[in-house]
Design an enzyme around this catalytic site. Structure first.
Site, PDB file in Angstrom:
ATOM      1  N   HIS A  43       0.857  -1.184   0.000  1.00 51.58           N
ATOM      2  CA  HIS A  43       0.000   0.000   0.000  1.00 51.58           C
ATOM      3  C   HIS A  43       0.894   1.236   0.000  1.00 51.58           C
ATOM      4  O   HIS A  43       1.139   1.840   1.044  1.00 51.58           O
ATOM      5  CB  HIS A  43      -0.908  -0.012   1.232  1.00 51.58           C
ATOM      6  CG  HIS A  43      -1.959   1.048   1.213  1.00 51.58           C
ATOM      7  ND1 HIS A  43      -3.215   0.857   1.757  1.00 51.58           N
ATOM      8  CD2 HIS A  43      -1.961   2.330   0.743  1.00 51.58           C
ATOM      9  CE1 HIS A  43      -3.929   1.958   1.619  1.00 51.58           C
ATOM     10  NE2 HIS A  43      -3.180   2.868   1.007  1.00 51.58           N
ATOM     11  N   ARG A  45       2.006   4.982  -0.230  1.00 49.69           N
ATOM     12  CA  ARG A  45       1.333   6.256   0.036  1.00 49.69           C
ATOM     13  C   ARG A  45       2.108   7.388  -0.626  1.00 49.69           C
ATOM     14  O   ARG A  45       3.293   7.235  -0.947  1.00 49.69           O
ATOM     15  CB  ARG A  45       1.188   6.465   1.538  1.00 49.69           C
ATOM     16  CG  ARG A  45       0.316   5.387   2.186  1.00 49.69           C
ATOM     17  CD  ARG A  45       0.170   5.574   3.691  1.00 49.69           C
ATOM     18  NE  ARG A  45      -0.546   4.450   4.275  1.00 49.69           N
ATOM     19  CZ  ARG A  45      -1.872   4.345   4.344  1.00 49.69           C
ATOM     20  NH1 ARG A  45      -2.627   5.323   3.861  1.00 49.69           N
ATOM     21  NH2 ARG A  45      -2.443   3.295   4.887  1.00 49.69           N
ATOM     22  N   GLU A  70      -2.683  -1.683  -3.127  1.00 46.48           N
ATOM     23  CA  GLU A  70      -3.753  -0.885  -2.546  1.00 46.48           C
ATOM     24  C   GLU A  70      -3.393   0.596  -2.594  1.00 46.48           C
ATOM     25  O   GLU A  70      -2.213   0.955  -2.538  1.00 46.48           O
ATOM     26  CB  GLU A  70      -3.974  -1.267  -1.072  1.00 46.48           C
ATOM     27  CG  GLU A  70      -4.312  -2.710  -0.831  1.00 46.48           C
ATOM     28  CD  GLU A  70      -4.486  -3.008   0.647  1.00 46.48           C
ATOM     29  OE1 GLU A  70      -5.125  -4.026   0.967  1.00 46.48           O
ATOM     30  OE2 GLU A  70      -3.984  -2.237   1.482  1.00 46.48           O
ATOM     31  N   THR A 100      -3.229   5.224   8.740  1.00 51.15           N
ATOM     32  CA  THR A 100      -3.646   3.944   8.185  1.00 51.15           C
ATOM     33  C   THR A 100      -5.051   4.119   7.639  1.00 51.15           C
ATOM     34  O   THR A 100      -5.707   5.133   7.903  1.00 51.15           O
ATOM     35  CB  THR A 100      -3.599   2.831   9.242  1.00 51.15           C
ATOM     36  OG1 THR A 100      -3.868   1.558   8.618  1.00 51.15           O
ATOM     37  CG2 THR A 100      -4.609   3.068  10.358  1.00 51.15           C
ATOM     38  N   HIS A 190      -7.879  -5.505   7.666  1.00 49.87           N
ATOM     39  CA  HIS A 190      -7.626  -4.452   8.648  1.00 49.87           C
ATOM     40  C   HIS A 190      -7.871  -4.975  10.060  1.00 49.87           C
ATOM     41  O   HIS A 190      -8.993  -5.280  10.437  1.00 49.87           O
ATOM     42  CB  HIS A 190      -8.477  -3.196   8.424  1.00 49.87           C
ATOM     43  CG  HIS A 190      -7.800  -1.950   8.939  1.00 49.87           C
ATOM     44  ND1 HIS A 190      -7.765  -1.603  10.267  1.00 49.87           N
ATOM     45  CD2 HIS A 190      -7.098  -0.991   8.297  1.00 49.87           C
ATOM     46  CE1 HIS A 190      -7.092  -0.477  10.425  1.00 49.87           C
ATOM     47  NE2 HIS A 190      -6.663  -0.084   9.238  1.00 49.87           N
TER      48      HIS A 190
END
Length: 237
Positions: A43, A45, A70, A100, A190
Protein backbone atom coordinates in the site's frame (compact mmCIF):
# COMPACT_ATOMS: atom_id res chain seq x y z
CA UNK A 1 -9.64 -22.16 1.36
CA UNK A 2 -9.50 -18.41 1.84
CA UNK A 3 -6.28 -17.01 0.38
CA UNK A 4 -3.76 -15.18 2.55
CA UNK A 5 -2.13 -12.09 1.07
CA UNK A 6 0.65 -10.74 3.27
CA UNK A 7 0.92 -6.96 3.45
CA UNK A 8 4.63 -6.14 3.76
CA UNK A 9 4.33 -2.39 4.43
CA UNK A 10 5.67 -2.78 7.97
CA UNK A 11 8.80 -4.46 6.66
CA UNK A 12 9.47 -1.29 4.68
CA UNK A 13 8.70 0.85 7.75
CA UNK A 14 11.43 -0.96 9.68
CA UNK A 15 13.87 -0.66 6.80
CA UNK A 16 13.21 3.05 6.38
CA UNK A 17 13.74 3.73 10.08
CA UNK A 18 17.43 2.93 9.69
CA UNK A 19 18.09 3.46 6.01
CA UNK A 20 19.85 0.94 3.83
CA UNK A 21 18.10 -2.24 2.79
CA UNK A 22 17.57 -4.25 5.95
CA UNK A 23 15.11 -5.88 6.15
CA UNK A 24 14.88 -6.42 2.43
CA UNK A 25 11.28 -6.15 1.21
CA UNK A 26 11.96 -8.11 -1.97
CA UNK A 27 13.45 -11.01 -0.01
CA UNK A 28 10.55 -10.96 2.45
CA UNK A 29 8.10 -11.12 -0.44
CA UNK A 30 9.94 -14.16 -1.79
CA UNK A 31 9.99 -15.75 1.65
CA UNK A 32 6.31 -15.34 2.56
CA UNK A 33 5.37 -16.93 -0.77
CA UNK A 34 7.81 -19.78 -0.12
CA UNK A 35 6.18 -20.25 3.29
CA UNK A 36 2.77 -20.64 1.62
CA UNK A 37 1.17 -17.20 1.34
CA UNK A 38 -0.94 -16.97 -1.79
CA UNK A 39 -0.34 -13.27 -2.33
CA UNK A 40 1.69 -10.17 -1.51
CA UNK A 41 0.02 -6.84 -0.75
CA UNK A 42 1.55 -3.38 -0.68
CA UNK A 43 0.00 0.00 0.00
CA UNK A 44 2.27 2.81 -1.23
CA UNK A 45 1.33 6.26 0.04
CA UNK A 46 2.11 9.61 -1.56
CA UNK A 47 4.83 10.43 0.99
CA UNK A 48 6.38 6.93 0.55
CA UNK A 49 6.88 6.64 4.30
CA UNK A 50 6.96 2.84 4.13
CA UNK A 51 6.58 1.06 0.78
CA UNK A 52 7.98 3.26 -1.97
CA UNK A 53 6.92 3.46 -5.58
CA UNK A 54 10.31 1.98 -6.50
CA UNK A 55 9.55 -0.97 -4.21
CA UNK A 56 6.38 -1.57 -6.19
CA UNK A 57 8.41 -1.92 -9.38
CA UNK A 58 11.12 -4.02 -7.70
CA UNK A 59 8.54 -6.46 -6.35
CA UNK A 60 6.77 -7.08 -9.64
CA UNK A 61 9.26 -9.70 -10.97
CA UNK A 62 9.35 -11.71 -7.72
CA UNK A 63 5.66 -11.98 -6.90
CA UNK A 64 4.74 -15.28 -8.49
CA UNK A 65 1.43 -15.66 -6.62
CA UNK A 66 -0.99 -12.71 -6.58
CA UNK A 67 0.22 -9.13 -6.47
CA UNK A 68 -2.25 -6.76 -4.79
CA UNK A 69 -1.56 -3.03 -4.79
CA UNK A 70 -3.75 -0.88 -2.55
CA UNK A 71 -4.15 2.85 -2.51
CA UNK A 72 -6.06 6.00 -3.30
CA UNK A 73 -6.13 6.25 -7.10
CA UNK A 74 -4.46 9.63 -7.40
CA UNK A 75 -2.76 10.21 -10.75
CA UNK A 76 0.68 8.97 -9.64
CA UNK A 77 -0.77 5.81 -8.12
CA UNK A 78 -2.94 5.00 -11.11
CA UNK A 79 -0.07 5.56 -13.54
CA UNK A 80 2.05 3.08 -11.58
CA UNK A 81 -0.72 0.49 -11.43
CA UNK A 82 -1.37 0.66 -15.16
CA UNK A 83 2.34 0.22 -15.85
CA UNK A 84 2.81 -2.70 -13.45
CA UNK A 85 -0.50 -4.46 -14.12
CA UNK A 86 -0.69 -6.31 -10.77
CA UNK A 87 -3.14 -9.14 -10.27
CA UNK A 88 -5.43 -6.84 -8.30
CA UNK A 89 -5.76 -3.18 -7.43
CA UNK A 90 -7.66 -2.33 -4.26
CA UNK A 91 -9.03 1.20 -4.26
CA UNK A 92 -8.86 2.83 -0.82
CA UNK A 93 -10.08 6.38 -0.04
CA UNK A 94 -7.07 7.39 2.06
CA UNK A 95 -6.45 10.95 3.00
CA UNK A 96 -2.93 11.98 2.00
CA UNK A 97 -1.87 12.23 5.64
CA UNK A 98 -3.72 9.15 6.94
CA UNK A 99 -1.68 6.97 9.31
CA UNK A 100 -3.65 3.94 8.19
CA UNK A 101 -6.87 3.25 6.30
CA UNK A 102 -9.81 4.37 8.42
CA UNK A 103 -12.92 4.29 6.20
CA UNK A 104 -14.38 2.70 3.11
CA UNK A 105 -15.67 4.38 -0.03
CA UNK A 106 -19.07 5.99 -0.29
CA UNK A 107 -19.87 3.98 -3.39
CA UNK A 108 -23.06 5.94 -4.06
CA UNK A 109 -21.50 9.39 -3.95
CA UNK A 110 -18.38 8.35 -5.88
CA UNK A 111 -20.00 5.93 -8.32
CA UNK A 112 -18.97 7.79 -11.49
CA UNK A 113 -15.41 8.35 -10.27
CA UNK A 114 -14.92 4.73 -9.24
CA UNK A 115 -16.56 3.38 -12.37
CA UNK A 116 -14.17 5.28 -14.62
CA UNK A 117 -11.08 4.03 -12.76
CA UNK A 118 -12.38 0.47 -12.53
CA UNK A 119 -13.16 0.39 -16.23
CA UNK A 120 -9.63 1.52 -17.08
CA UNK A 121 -8.04 -1.05 -14.77
CA UNK A 122 -10.18 -3.89 -16.06
CA UNK A 123 -9.42 -2.84 -19.64
CA UNK A 124 -5.76 -3.42 -18.71
CA UNK A 125 -6.44 -6.87 -17.30
CA UNK A 126 -6.29 -5.87 -13.62
CA UNK A 127 -8.80 -7.31 -11.18
CA UNK A 128 -10.44 -4.56 -9.14
CA UNK A 129 -11.57 -4.37 -5.54
CA UNK A 130 -13.18 -1.52 -3.58
CA UNK A 131 -12.49 -0.99 0.14
CA UNK A 132 -15.89 -0.63 1.84
CA UNK A 133 -17.47 -0.44 5.28
CA UNK A 134 -19.85 -3.27 6.23
CA UNK A 135 -22.90 -1.36 5.00
CA UNK A 136 -25.43 -3.02 2.72
CA UNK A 137 -26.06 0.18 0.77
CA UNK A 138 -22.34 0.53 0.06
CA UNK A 139 -22.25 -3.05 -1.20
CA UNK A 140 -25.15 -2.36 -3.53
CA UNK A 141 -23.40 0.79 -4.72
CA UNK A 142 -20.18 -1.12 -5.33
CA UNK A 143 -22.00 -3.56 -7.59
CA UNK A 144 -22.99 -0.66 -9.87
CA UNK A 145 -19.40 0.49 -10.37
CA UNK A 146 -18.36 -2.61 -12.28
CA UNK A 147 -15.82 -3.74 -9.67
CA UNK A 148 -14.86 -7.41 -9.47
CA UNK A 149 -14.63 -7.54 -5.69
CA UNK A 150 -15.08 -5.63 -2.47
CA UNK A 151 -12.73 -5.61 0.51
CA UNK A 152 -14.61 -5.40 3.79
CA UNK A 153 -13.00 -3.00 6.28
CA UNK A 154 -12.75 -5.16 9.39
CA UNK A 155 -11.59 -2.78 12.13
CA UNK A 156 -15.04 -2.65 13.76
CA UNK A 157 -15.19 -6.44 13.88
CA UNK A 158 -11.71 -6.73 15.37
CA UNK A 159 -12.46 -4.13 18.04
CA UNK A 160 -15.77 -5.74 18.99
CA UNK A 161 -14.39 -9.27 18.98
CA UNK A 162 -11.50 -8.18 21.17
CA UNK A 163 -14.06 -7.04 23.74
CA UNK A 164 -15.90 -10.35 23.60
CA UNK A 165 -18.69 -9.26 21.24
CA UNK A 166 -19.06 -12.05 18.73
CA UNK A 167 -22.08 -10.28 17.20
CA UNK A 168 -19.67 -7.74 15.74
CA UNK A 169 -19.23 -10.15 12.83
CA UNK A 170 -22.91 -10.07 11.86
CA UNK A 171 -22.78 -7.04 9.49
CA UNK A 172 -19.86 -8.66 7.66
CA UNK A 173 -21.76 -11.90 7.18
CA UNK A 174 -24.76 -10.01 5.81
CA UNK A 175 -22.60 -7.95 3.47
CA UNK A 176 -20.75 -11.01 2.19
CA UNK A 177 -24.02 -12.78 1.41
CA UNK A 178 -25.33 -9.73 -0.44
CA UNK A 179 -22.08 -9.17 -2.33
CA UNK A 180 -22.01 -12.78 -3.48
CA UNK A 181 -25.62 -12.55 -4.65
CA UNK A 182 -24.67 -9.48 -6.70
CA UNK A 183 -21.77 -11.29 -8.36
CA UNK A 184 -19.01 -9.65 -6.33
CA UNK A 185 -16.03 -11.46 -4.85
CA UNK A 186 -15.40 -10.85 -1.14
CA UNK A 187 -12.05 -9.87 0.38
CA UNK A 188 -11.40 -8.53 3.87
CA UNK A 189 -8.69 -6.75 5.81
CA UNK A 190 -7.63 -4.45 8.65
CA UNK A 191 -6.80 -5.52 12.21
CA UNK A 192 -7.29 -9.20 11.46
CA UNK A 193 -4.93 -11.33 13.56
CA UNK A 194 -4.21 -14.85 14.71
CA UNK A 195 -6.60 -14.20 17.58
CA UNK A 196 -9.65 -13.41 15.45
CA UNK A 197 -9.03 -14.74 11.94
CA UNK A 198 -10.47 -18.24 12.39
CA UNK A 199 -13.71 -16.92 13.89
CA UNK A 200 -14.06 -14.34 11.12
CA UNK A 201 -13.35 -16.83 8.35
CA UNK A 202 -15.76 -19.40 9.79
CA UNK A 203 -18.50 -16.78 10.23
CA UNK A 204 -18.29 -14.93 6.92
CA UNK A 205 -19.25 -16.94 3.82
CA UNK A 206 -17.75 -16.56 0.34
CA UNK A 207 -14.50 -15.10 1.71
CA UNK A 208 -11.93 -15.30 -1.09
CA UNK A 209 -8.97 -13.41 0.37
CA UNK A 210 -7.73 -11.69 3.51
CA UNK A 211 -4.93 -9.12 3.47
CA UNK A 212 -3.00 -9.04 6.74
CA UNK A 213 0.04 -6.96 7.56
CA UNK A 214 0.44 -5.15 10.86
CA UNK A 215 -0.66 -7.99 13.15
CA UNK A 216 1.18 -10.63 11.13
CA UNK A 217 4.47 -8.74 11.28
CA UNK A 218 4.05 -8.00 14.99
CA UNK A 219 3.29 -11.66 15.72
CA UNK A 220 6.33 -12.64 13.69
CA UNK A 221 8.62 -10.72 16.04
CA UNK A 222 7.78 -13.28 18.72
CA UNK A 223 7.12 -16.42 16.69
CA UNK A 224 9.00 -16.01 13.40
CA UNK A 225 7.45 -15.13 10.07
CA UNK A 226 7.48 -18.66 8.63
CA UNK A 227 5.71 -20.02 11.69
CA UNK A 228 3.16 -17.20 11.69
CA UNK A 229 2.34 -17.50 7.98
CA UNK A 230 1.75 -21.22 8.45
CA UNK A 231 -0.47 -20.56 11.48
CA UNK A 232 -2.63 -18.23 9.38
CA UNK A 233 -2.87 -20.76 6.59
CA UNK A 234 -3.99 -23.42 9.04
CA UNK A 235 -6.67 -21.14 10.50
CA UNK A 236 -7.91 -20.20 7.02
CA UNK A 237 -8.49 -23.79 5.91
Amino acid sequence: MTKLSVNINKIATLRNARGGNMPNVVQVAKDVQKFGAQGVTIHPRPDERHITYQDAYDLKPVVSTEYNIEGNPIEKFLTMVLELKPTQVTLVPDAVDAITSNAGWDTLKHKAYLSEIINECKHNGIRTSIFVDPDLKMIEGAAHTGTDRIELYTEAFAEGYGKGDENSVKPYKECAVLAHSLGLGVNAGHDLSLENIAFFKNSVPHLLEVSIGHALICESIYMGIENVVKKYLQKLK
